[in-house]
Design an enzyme around this catalytic site. Sequence first.
Site, PDB file in Angstrom:
ATOM      1  N   ASP A 223      35.612  37.148  32.711  1.00 25.69           N
ATOM      2  CA  ASP A 223      34.378  36.452  32.591  1.00 25.69           C
ATOM      3  C   ASP A 223      34.137  36.168  31.278  1.00 25.69           C
ATOM      4  O   ASP A 223      34.394  36.869  30.275  1.00 25.69           O
ATOM      5  CB  ASP A 223      33.260  37.194  33.112  1.00 25.69           C
ATOM      6  CG  ASP A 223      32.037  36.488  33.293  1.00 25.69           C
ATOM      7  OD1 ASP A 223      31.997  35.312  33.810  1.00 25.69           O
ATOM      8  OD2 ASP A 223      30.991  36.780  32.640  1.00 25.69           O
ATOM      9  N   GLU A 278      52.766  47.328  31.856  1.00 25.35           N
ATOM     10  CA  GLU A 278      53.124  48.611  32.129  1.00 25.35           C
ATOM     11  C   GLU A 278      53.420  48.877  33.830  1.00 25.35           C
ATOM     12  O   GLU A 278      53.799  49.644  34.309  1.00 25.35           O
ATOM     13  CB  GLU A 278      52.074  49.782  31.720  1.00 25.35           C
ATOM     14  CG  GLU A 278      52.090  49.719  30.024  1.00 25.35           C
ATOM     15  CD  GLU A 278      51.126  50.840  29.848  1.00 25.35           C
ATOM     16  OE1 GLU A 278      50.640  51.391  30.507  1.00 25.35           O
ATOM     17  OE2 GLU A 278      50.733  50.746  28.684  1.00 25.35           O
TER      18      GLU A 278
END
Length: 584
Positions: A223, A278
């Site tokens: 956002d 990751e």
Amino acid sequence: MSTSATQAPRTDAERMADPNWWRQAAVYQIYPRSFADSNGDGIGDIQGITAKVPYLKELGIDAVWLSPFYPSALADGGYDVDDYRNVDPKLGTLEDFDEMAAALHAAGIKLVADIVPNHSSDRHEWFKEALASPKGSAARERYIFRDGKGENGELPPSDWDSVFGGPVWERITEPDGTPGQWYMHIFAKEQPDFNWDNPEVREDFLKTLRFWSDRGVDGFRIDVAHGMAKDLSEPMPMKADLAARAHGTDGFVDGSHPFWDRDEVHEVYAEWRKLFNEYNPPRTAVAEAWVHESRRARYASPEGLGQAFNFDLLQADFDAPSFRKIITENLIAAKETGASSTWVFSNHDVVRHATRYGLPKGGSVAQGTNAAQDISSTKPKGQDGKGWLLAGAPAEELDVELGLRRARAATLLMLALPGSAYLYQGEELGLREVTEIPDSERQDPSFFRNPGVEIGRDGCRVPLPWTADGPSFGFGQDRAHLPQPEWFARYAVSEQEGVEGSTLEFYRRALRLRSELQADEELEWVETGNQDVLHFSRPGGWDTVTNFGTEPFELPAGTVVVSSGPLEDGLLPADTSAWVVRDA
């Protein structure tokens, strides 16, 4: 029917394991409080979403984007977050969230969570600590506090306005009861802005992203991704100077605005990308960045968020030359960055496109944010569902049938484009904007902060109709938190399922075919000799034709596998799209 262009459908497991799933995904936005209410309190909730997973599976989407579900006072529809690592008790629990994520994944549907990093709620524990702490404390350094101007600090640090109206600064009362410093809030005063120069803020958001990624969230919608980084060095420019420059030839395309689209924000996203990578497959992200087209690429870069919303079609009239120009430019830009483009017509912040396309050209798109003109309503006109809306002034008549016809045509064109398609809950039912909301029942802060100027965003956030009867059309067991109009009964899921030609079945067929027909992210324009007709082909013998004009148009040879409306003696009528698979 020859379907030489189709591919064998991939299994759910194959799609879930694909690290590039997001590049051409159909993503369905759920506004949780208005999707499905499982406990009868009038508010949609997490268990309600879980119960509707079979519906989502049948619809044929690839992912769900979940608007904020965190604890919130709803000063801005959930975008005022009290606790970033929890679920609002009115919506459920973390265990409910885990069950929903598992159900979506079992159905082969990815989960994208909304993250709100520019600001928190004023009920966040950090902000409460800041108010209770002295000037210059570590607690205040997490936010943006400044001394006021004037003899006694009674004037705000700058004269800037917030997005929701009124000043961007709010003065606090110090712990000793005296008037004190001012804090910055780009949006509502209940949404204090974080200080992203503070390492503690950066580290805490990394913790939040890891928290949800570990719970199975596959990606994040960011956002106000073009906010966060700020330069508040003195002297701060006056708002008149900012406005003059914004409307000048250079605007702020160099990243020099004090709080929008600064280059430093990409340092944050580089840290986030390391975290995302990751995971296997890597977590995805898409930026909500209302920036100049020349500035969008950095948000969508592989070193950053990876994808950015393209709102260009959303802001365009239903016009063939405009559509072609926007599509061409955005596909070129996506290719240059290595991202895939994104396409969207409706979301929780704008007037639904079935309404926009039923208004005369030039009607407003925005509602509560970044809006100069908005829509409001008077009494519905007649029994045909038409009503009167204001798109600025004077009042113009909404043509409901034309709006839906064009919305379906535009959506079918969009679903054929390379890139990700973002859909908003209810558009698959053909819902238009709800204008019959009394002032006393409105919720959007922009309505209250700008009375008589902005009508707010409640009209696109009204709870969905699942059945044609009941106190809330099957949304729940009692009245919904926003009033639903009587005409919702005709648009209910129960009235459209299995009905040939219904908007719901049209979406289901188009989405199913999209997954079968998808190919490389290439598009080739085919000249039609008619400026009101767009025709493009995708690899494998799949063509899309859209008639923006008034006269029927002859389709290319092949099999029409889906159209947004009935053909007329084999011809493509006005305001209609069709997909054609060339015969082998």
